[in-house]
Write a protein that holds these residues in place. Structure first.
Motif, PDB file in Angstrom:
ATOM      1  N   VAL A 226       0.834  -1.207   0.000  1.00 34.53           N
ATOM      2  CA  VAL A 226       0.000   0.000   0.000  1.00 34.53           C
ATOM      3  C   VAL A 226       0.868   1.257   0.000  1.00 34.53           C
ATOM      4  CG1 VAL A 226      -1.653   1.310   1.383  1.00 34.53           C
ATOM      5  CG2 VAL A 226      -1.979  -1.128   1.058  1.00 34.53           C
ATOM      6  N   THR A 227       2.001   1.219   0.691  1.00 40.46           N
ATOM      7  CA  THR A 227       2.894   2.375   0.686  1.00 40.46           C
ATOM      8  C   THR A 227       3.437   2.651  -0.710  1.00 40.46           C
ATOM      9  OG1 THR A 227       3.516   1.968   2.992  1.00 40.46           O
ATOM     10  CG2 THR A 227       4.976   3.361   1.685  1.00 40.46           C
ATOM     11  N   LEU A 228       3.878   1.602  -1.407  1.00 36.16           N
ATOM     12  CA  LEU A 228       4.375   1.789  -2.771  1.00 36.16           C
ATOM     13  C   LEU A 228       3.282   2.284  -3.704  1.00 36.16           C
ATOM     14  CD1 LEU A 228       6.660  -1.378  -3.133  1.00 36.16           C
ATOM     15  CD2 LEU A 228       7.355   0.995  -2.699  1.00 36.16           C
ATOM     16  N   ILE A 229       2.079   1.723  -3.565  1.00 35.20           N
ATOM     17  CA  ILE A 229       0.964   2.182  -4.406  1.00 35.20           C
ATOM     18  C   ILE A 229       0.644   3.646  -4.130  1.00 35.20           C
ATOM     19  CG2 ILE A 229      -1.512   1.907  -4.829  1.00 35.20           C
ATOM     20  CD1 ILE A 229      -1.170  -1.072  -4.424  1.00 35.20           C
ATOM     21  N   GLU A 302      -6.726   3.512 -10.257  1.00 40.27           N
ATOM     22  CA  GLU A 302      -6.034   2.933  -9.094  1.00 40.27           C
ATOM     23  C   GLU A 302      -6.939   2.011  -8.294  1.00 40.27           C
ATOM     24  OE1 GLU A 302      -5.150   2.600  -4.899  1.00 40.27           O
ATOM     25  OE2 GLU A 302      -6.639   4.015  -5.691  1.00 40.27           O
ATOM     26  N   GLY A 303      -8.198   2.417  -8.110  1.00 39.27           N
ATOM     27  CA  GLY A 303      -9.092   1.631  -7.271  1.00 39.27           C
ATOM     28  C   GLY A 303      -9.656   0.396  -7.940  1.00 39.27           C
ATOM     29  N   HIS A 304      -9.784   0.402  -9.282  1.00 36.31           N
ATOM     30  CA  HIS A 304     -10.426  -0.703  -9.978  1.00 36.31           C
ATOM     31  C   HIS A 304      -9.455  -1.607 -10.733  1.00 36.31           C
ATOM     32  CE1 HIS A 304     -13.879   1.920  -9.270  1.00 36.31           C
ATOM     33  NE2 HIS A 304     -14.640   0.863  -9.437  1.00 36.31           N
ATOM     34  N   PHE A 305      -8.221  -1.159 -10.939  1.00 37.80           N
ATOM     35  CA  PHE A 305      -7.287  -1.961 -11.724  1.00 37.80           C
ATOM     36  C   PHE A 305      -5.967  -2.201 -10.989  1.00 37.80           C
ATOM     37  CE2 PHE A 305     -10.066   0.127 -14.807  1.00 37.80           C
ATOM     38  CZ  PHE A 305     -10.508  -0.965 -15.537  1.00 37.80           C
ATOM     39  N   THR A 307      -4.783  -1.483  -7.616  1.00 39.74           N
ATOM     40  CA  THR A 307      -4.828  -2.110  -6.291  1.00 39.74           C
ATOM     41  C   THR A 307      -5.430  -3.512  -6.317  1.00 39.74           C
ATOM     42  OG1 THR A 307      -4.918   0.056  -5.220  1.00 39.74           O
ATOM     43  CG2 THR A 307      -5.662  -1.835  -3.930  1.00 39.74           C
ATOM     44  N   PRO A 308      -6.583  -3.759  -6.995  1.00 34.69           N
ATOM     45  CA  PRO A 308      -7.085  -5.143  -7.032  1.00 34.69           C
ATOM     46  C   PRO A 308      -6.123  -6.123  -7.691  1.00 34.69           C
ATOM     47  CG  PRO A 308      -8.810  -3.603  -7.670  1.00 34.69           C
ATOM     48  CD  PRO A 308      -7.530  -2.826  -7.623  1.00 34.69           C
ATOM     49  N   THR A 309      -5.387  -5.664  -8.725  1.00 30.02           N
ATOM     50  CA  THR A 309      -4.459  -6.562  -9.400  1.00 30.02           C
ATOM     51  C   THR A 309      -3.288  -6.931  -8.498  1.00 30.02           C
ATOM     52  OG1 THR A 309      -5.035  -5.591 -11.534  1.00 30.02           O
ATOM     53  CG2 THR A 309      -2.986  -6.841 -11.427  1.00 30.02           C
ATOM     54  N   ILE A 310      -2.810  -5.983  -7.691  1.00 27.15           N
ATOM     55  CA  ILE A 310      -1.610  -6.212  -6.882  1.00 27.15           C
ATOM     56  C   ILE A 310      -1.933  -6.946  -5.590  1.00 27.15           C
ATOM     57  CG2 ILE A 310       0.278  -5.091  -5.657  1.00 27.15           C
ATOM     58  CD1 ILE A 310       0.235  -2.911  -7.742  1.00 27.15           C
ATOM     59  N   ILE A 311      -2.920  -6.467  -4.856  1.00 32.61           N
ATOM     60  CA  ILE A 311      -3.200  -7.068  -3.540  1.00 32.61           C
ATOM     61  C   ILE A 311      -4.579  -7.696  -3.461  1.00 32.61           C
ATOM     62  CG2 ILE A 311      -1.695  -5.419  -2.395  1.00 32.61           C
ATOM     63  CD1 ILE A 311      -4.157  -3.961  -1.412  1.00 32.61           C
ATOM     64  N   GLY A 312      -5.345  -7.653  -4.537  1.00 32.48           N
ATOM     65  CA  GLY A 312      -6.713  -8.170  -4.478  1.00 32.48           C
ATOM     66  C   GLY A 312      -6.778  -9.668  -4.249  1.00 32.48           C
ATOM     67  N   ARG A 313      -5.860 -10.410  -4.891  1.00 33.23           N
ATOM     68  CA  ARG A 313      -5.912 -11.859  -4.750  1.00 33.23           C
ATOM     69  C   ARG A 313      -5.404 -12.316  -3.391  1.00 33.23           C
ATOM     70  NH1 ARG A 313      -3.608 -13.783 -10.706  1.00 33.23           N
ATOM     71  NH2 ARG A 313      -5.316 -12.841 -11.944  1.00 33.23           N
ATOM     72  N   ARG A 314      -4.417 -11.605  -2.850  1.00 30.79           N
ATOM     73  CA  ARG A 314      -3.835 -12.016  -1.562  1.00 30.79           C
ATOM     74  C   ARG A 314      -4.694 -11.565  -0.393  1.00 30.79           C
ATOM     75  NH1 ARG A 314       0.800 -13.801   0.613  1.00 30.79           N
ATOM     76  NH2 ARG A 314       1.383 -13.029   2.670  1.00 30.79           N
ATOM     77  N   LEU A 315      -5.200 -10.353  -0.463  1.00 33.55           N
ATOM     78  CA  LEU A 315      -6.008  -9.799   0.618  1.00 33.55           C
ATOM     79  C   LEU A 315      -7.328  -9.320   0.022  1.00 33.55           C
ATOM     80  CD1 LEU A 315      -3.263  -7.691   2.430  1.00 33.55           C
ATOM     81  CD2 LEU A 315      -4.130  -9.934   3.102  1.00 33.55           C
TER      82      LEU A 315
END
Length: 371
Positions: A226-229, A302-305, A307-315
């Motif tokens: 989240v910090t990097l994003i 950022e909210g729909h592509f 963040t979900p792509t980076i951390i959506g599957r893990r969290l």
């Protein structure tokens, strides 16, 4: 031939002698009531004793996030207490730099609030007619008088001091947070070992160890990702503001990166700030809305592509659960509670997955059919 006598209409059916289990037992009602009372007492204690519990909980959560960094430094033969002090010093320096970057334009603009309010009111005269029509509609429906207050009314600046007191923690809370954070990171290994050994059976100890390890890993990866994003998000916002000709684009970018740690509410507050700054800074209304509209597009991507792509599957966090948690913790502890909402929700989900796993027995009638 046997004749059966017909019963008159409305004759009640005899009571059945078969015993039926009650839908809800009295013991279940008592247990639910006791749990509800316990939750109410805990929430009330957290609300009343906020100056004590907020720094402690904040230090525990942030310390759990930073513990992997301390473990990494420990591999390079750096003592864990020294690593904890270095990590806290670096984090505090970064936060102080961001606050200094944002505070300069904030102080400048707060000193010009009366002037900016009159400028904003003059530039929004184009909305006087729709507002007058809205007041007339309210008056026709039995509301307020349509002749009064047809212009845009701005609140007085009496909210500045209460807002400052609400946002800024006291020196005692800051010192309590820093001291607890250093001690927590330095002694986290011993605390984890002691917590695991409090359980009697080996199976329960292993489950507790798995929960603690997953919480540490999930929160650490969440903070880093989240910090990097948010750094990229703030940089993109600063570039948008610079291209649009907005004042203090670096401060606006840093503010966007900081507010994005507060899901849902943070981007909305940033949009409002950009809209007000744009309308005041530009001679035309269209020119002032260029940066806010571009920011909306950036937030959508950022909210729909991203963040979900980076951390959506893990969290995978449910949007409704995130919003309710954000609203609750913000009401309970203010902005810092909003920052803690997502980490606390992640911790609760990790505990839930280990205590009530998906392969637990299903409710009657909900078992998956065998192929």
């Amino acid at each position: 031939m046997r004749v059966i006598q017909a019963e008159p209409a409305g004759t009640p059916v005899p009571d059945s002698t078969a015993e039926r289990r009650p839908l809800v037992r009295r013991t279940e009602v008592v247990a639910f009531a006791l749990v509800a009372l316990l939750v109410i007492v805990i929430v009330a204690a957290l609300y009343v004793a906020k100056p004590f519990f907020l720094p402690i909980v904040m230090a525990f959560v942030v310390g759990t996030m930073l513990s992997p960094a301390a473990g990494l430094m420990e591999r390079f033969k750096i003592p864990r207490p020294l690593a904890a002090a270095l990590i806290v010093a670096v984090v505090f320096g970064i936060v102080a730099f961001i606050v200094a970057l944002i505070s300069a334009p904030v102080v400048e603009w707060s000193n010009r609030l009366p002037e900016l309010g009159s400028m904003l009111k003059d530039k929004l005269h184009s909305f006087d007619r729709p507002i007058a029509m809205w007041h007339q509609l309210q008056s026709s429906l039995g509301g307020i008088d349509g002749k009064a207050g047809t212009e845009i009314q701005f609140p007085k600046i009496d909210w500045v001091q209460p807002t400052y007191e609400f946002l800024s923690p006291t020196l005692t809370e800051i010192l309590l947070f820093l001291a607890t954070l250093v001690l927590f990171i330095a002694s986290w290994k011993d605390l984890r070992r002691g917590l695991v050994m409090t359980f009697a059976s080996r199976e329960t100890r292993l489950r507790a160890l798995r929960i603690l390890n997953e919480i540490e890993g999930s929160l650490g990866s969440y903070l880093l990702t989240v910090t990097l994003i948010n750094l990229g998000y703030g940089t993109a916002t600063g570039i948008i503001c610079a291209l649009a000709g907005m004042p203090n684009p670096a401060a606006l970018g840093a503010l966007a990166a900081t507010l994005n740690f507060f899901p849902i509410i943070g981007p909305f507050v940033m949009f409002v700030i950009l809209t007000v700054v744009g309308i005041v800074s530009f001679p035309t209304l269209g020119g002032g809305l260029v940066a806010p509209l571009a920011f909306v597009g950036l937030t959508f991507v950022e909210g729909h592509f991203v963040t979900p792509t980076i951390i959506g599957r893990r969290l995978s966090l449910n949007a409704l659960a995130v919003f309710i948690a954000l609203a609750f913790w913000t009401w309970l502890w203010g902005p810092m509670g909003g920052f803690l909402a997502s980490p606390l929700l992640i911790m609760a989900l990790v505990v839930k997955e280990h205590v009530m796993p998906d392969d637990a027995p299903h409710l009657p009638g909900s078992e998956p059919e065998a192929n």
